[in-house]
Write an enzyme that holds these catalytic residues in place. Structure first.
Site, PDB file in Angstrom:
ATOM      1  N   ASP A   1      -6.492   4.181   9.547  1.00  0.00           N
ATOM      2  CA  ASP A   1      -8.056   4.069   9.259  1.00  0.00           C
ATOM      3  C   ASP A   1      -8.436   3.245   7.963  1.00  0.00           C
ATOM      4  O   ASP A   1      -9.182   3.016   7.722  1.00  0.00           O
ATOM      5  CB  ASP A   1      -7.768   5.656   7.675  1.00  0.00           C
ATOM      6  CG  ASP A   1      -8.243   7.291   8.438  1.00  0.00           C
ATOM      7  OD1 ASP A   1      -8.490   7.036  10.203  1.00  0.00           O
ATOM      8  OD2 ASP A   1      -7.783   8.091   8.529  1.00  0.00           O
TER       9      ASP A   1
ATOM     10  N   HIS B   1       1.081  -0.898   0.281  1.00  0.00           N
ATOM     11  CA  HIS B   1      -0.250  -0.205  -0.056  1.00  0.00           C
ATOM     12  C   HIS B   1       0.797   1.184  -0.106  1.00  0.00           C
ATOM     13  O   HIS B   1       0.646   2.219   0.296  1.00  0.00           O
ATOM     14  CB  HIS B   1      -0.712   0.177   1.024  1.00  0.00           C
ATOM     15  CG  HIS B   1      -2.198   1.023   1.227  1.00  0.00           C
ATOM     16  ND1 HIS B   1      -3.316   0.118   0.250  1.00  0.00           N
ATOM     17  CD2 HIS B   1      -2.338   1.766   1.267  1.00  0.00           C
ATOM     18  CE1 HIS B   1      -4.667   1.408   0.148  1.00  0.00           C
ATOM     19  NE2 HIS B   1      -4.237   2.614   0.743  1.00  0.00           N
TER      20      HIS B   1
ATOM     21  N   GLU C   1     -10.949  12.953  13.928  1.00  0.00           N
ATOM     22  CA  GLU C   1     -10.610  13.171  12.304  1.00  0.00           C
ATOM     23  C   GLU C   1     -11.322  14.465  11.739  1.00  0.00           C
ATOM     24  O   GLU C   1     -12.954  14.939  12.111  1.00  0.00           O
ATOM     25  CB  GLU C   1     -11.271  11.580  11.592  1.00  0.00           C
ATOM     26  CG  GLU C   1      -9.592  11.539  11.487  1.00  0.00           C
ATOM     27  CD  GLU C   1      -9.506  10.099  10.683  1.00  0.00           C
ATOM     28  OE1 GLU C   1      -9.808  10.176   9.627  1.00  0.00           O
ATOM     29  OE2 GLU C   1      -8.549   9.566  10.685  1.00  0.00           O
TER      30      GLU C   1
END
Length: 524
Positions: free
Chosen positions: A153, A92, A264
């Site tokens: 997340d 990723h 957030e």
């Protein structure tokens, strides 16, 4: 056993000779016994960013940490060439950080996937392999009513991968990053040594590896701190049309860790940014903002917070949210909430991923930029950001939320902005944009977006001391500026734990100098 070891060592020597030769002997699948070394694969030469594609000469699928140790021991002791090694988790990364051009990629997912749970007094923890994904740990720990305290997340990332960076999300203000919630590590250093380290045992290696960008060792196992898991989460969103009020309320929320469990926020640039991140919320919630015109755009902001509902603690979550919201200054009547399971809340990005995959919009270019911005510079950063994007056609998400410095251990390798005062607040900013080639974002378009991000990052660094997170710098000199006064310690750790500069070539921090048998290259 001894015969197998001898065969493995001979095969490794053949591999190293092959890689160091100007001729490429690895042209077809090869079986290196238990090491299972294979030729280049497509996955090993790409990542989520889809920006760089560097092909390795071989891929190692280790069955145990000892296999990695054998490989690195041979490479560290070999006088031949300059073969490099990169550990690859879920792939990723954005800028090829887990790639190894003409080197060897270690596929961490092939390591054993056992997860073991323990309790000592009031402390619960899990011992988990470095190649296991956080979603796997969550699924197993919830069966015991437990869960890690700090998250990212997106959960389809490996334990070792996020610990090599920091691991941040909306819980970071309360529990610190993931690297602040680790009790022990098993690491294979660049020398090939397998070392078990902790804050009290081989602490220098422990601190170096956490946030160390894969430069000092490969994390093969980690001990992760756990806590009681709530059954449900009250997930709340409030909207704003003023940036100062938006950040003020975020800072209010992180000052209430006894009530708030997650904070957030994001910028609402257009209809797409309003609804693409609202899958868990009602599609028809009563917020229809006027985004203005292309020449005169109107920007909004959303604060997002959550309160855990343990249900067995006799706490009225609705009343807690009411107490919190009465102190906030959002647009009148624009506060919305949903109740979801703890698992669904933590796994929220997976829903967005599946939606994007179904639309063919997941496997596209991701020219992302993540920054740590001092509190004093966040307003200026917002202005720089808005000067560099077009709100009407921006595709993606822009996250902005506060972190607290005292939750970070400065002995680790993570680089934070220097604080000129006692101010504990800094901001994480994530410009998570997508660039779809099918919609006209060709190579030239992608390079232009990357150039804008480099200029934005440079202006923020020179203007108010912002630092890149998940950093990418095209030159060693850029990395040296990134580390600043922490550079000498970082370089000293490299010399101690990976003196041949074998590990993490994709980061581009320590280029190898073949004239000195792989020692540090000289640069400024």
């Amino acid at each position: 056993m001894e015969v197998a070891m001898v065969c493995t060592r001979v095969n490794l020597l053949i591999l190293i000779l092959s890689l160091c030769s100007p001729y490429k002997f690895i042209q077809s699948p090869m079986d290196f016994g238990p090491l299972n070394l294979l030729p280049t694969t497509t996955t090993a030469s790409s990542d989520f960013g889809r920006i760089l594609f560097h092909s390795p000469s071989a891929v190692l699928k280790p069955q145990a940490p000892r296999d990695i140790s054998l490989l690195l021991s041979f490479l560290s002791a070999s006088p031949l060439g300059k073969v490099t090694v990169a550990a690859r988790g879920a792939g990723h990364s954005i800028h090829g950080q887990a790639q190894a051009l003409d080197g060897i990629v270690v596929e961490m997912s092939s390591l054993p996937s056992e997860i073991e749970f323990y309790r000592e007094g009031d402390v619960s923890y899990a011992d988990v392999g470095g190649g296991i994904m956080w979603i796997e740990l969550l699924e197993q720990s919830l069966k015991l009513g437990l869960a890690p305290r700090s998250w990212t997340d997106y959960l389809y990332l490996t334990i070792g991968g996020t610990l090599s960076n920091a691991g941040i999300s909306g819980q970071t203000f309360k529990h610190g990053p993931q690297i602040s919630n680790v009790l022990l590590l098993e690491v294979v250093t660049g020398r090939g040594e397998i070392v078990t380290c902790s804050p009290t045992k081989d602490a220098e290696l422990f601190n170096a590896v956490l946030g160390g960008l894969g430069q000092f060792g490969i994390i093969t196992r980690a001990r992760i701190l756990l806590q009681e898991a709530p059954q449900k989460v009250k997930w709340v969103r409030a909207f704003y049309d003023d940036f100062a009020t938006f950040t003020k309320d975020q800072e209010l929320l992180v000052s209430m860790p006894d009530l708030v469990d997650y904070v957030e926020g994001f910028i609402v640039l257009n209809e797409q940014s309003l609804h693409s991140s609202s899958i868990a919320f009602p599609a028809n919630f009563d917020f229809n903002p006027d985004f203005g015109t292309k020449n005169s755009p109107k920007i909004y902001y959303c604060v997002e917070f959550a309160v855990h509902d343990y249900q067995n603690k006799n706490i009225n979550v609705e009343q807690v949210v009411e107490v919190i919201s009465r102190q906030m200054s959002h647009i009148a009547s624009h506060l919305y909430s949903v109740e979801v399971s703890y698992f669904d809340f933590l796994n929220r990005v997976r829903m967005e991923e599946m939606s994007l995959r179904n639309s063919g919009l997941w496997e596209v270019h991701h020219p992302w930029l993540n920054m740590f911005v001092p509190r004093a510079g966040i307003s200026n950063f917002r202005d720089l950001l808005m000067d560099s994007i077009s709100p009407d056609n921006f595709e993606g998400l822009i996250l902005i939320y506060p972190l607290l410095r005292h939750k970070w251990d400065t002995n680790t390798s993570v680089v934070l902005p220097d604080s000129g005062s006692t101010d504990q607040v800094m901001y994480a900013v994530g410009i998570l944009r997508s660039a779809n080639p099918d919609d006209g974002c060709s190579h030239h378009c992608l390079q232009e977006l990357l150039l804008r991000h480099r200029r934005l990052a440079a202006a923020a660094a020179s203007g108010f001391g912002a630092k890149q997170y998940l950093a990418h710098h095209p030159t060693p000199a850029g990395w040296r500026r990134h580390f600043g006064r922490r550079w000498e310690r970082f370089a000293d750790r490299k010399a101690r734990f990976d003196p041949r500069c074998i590990l993490g070539p994709g980061q581009g921090i320590f280029p190898r100098d073949s004239s000195s048998n792989g020692a540090f290259a000289s640069y400024s």
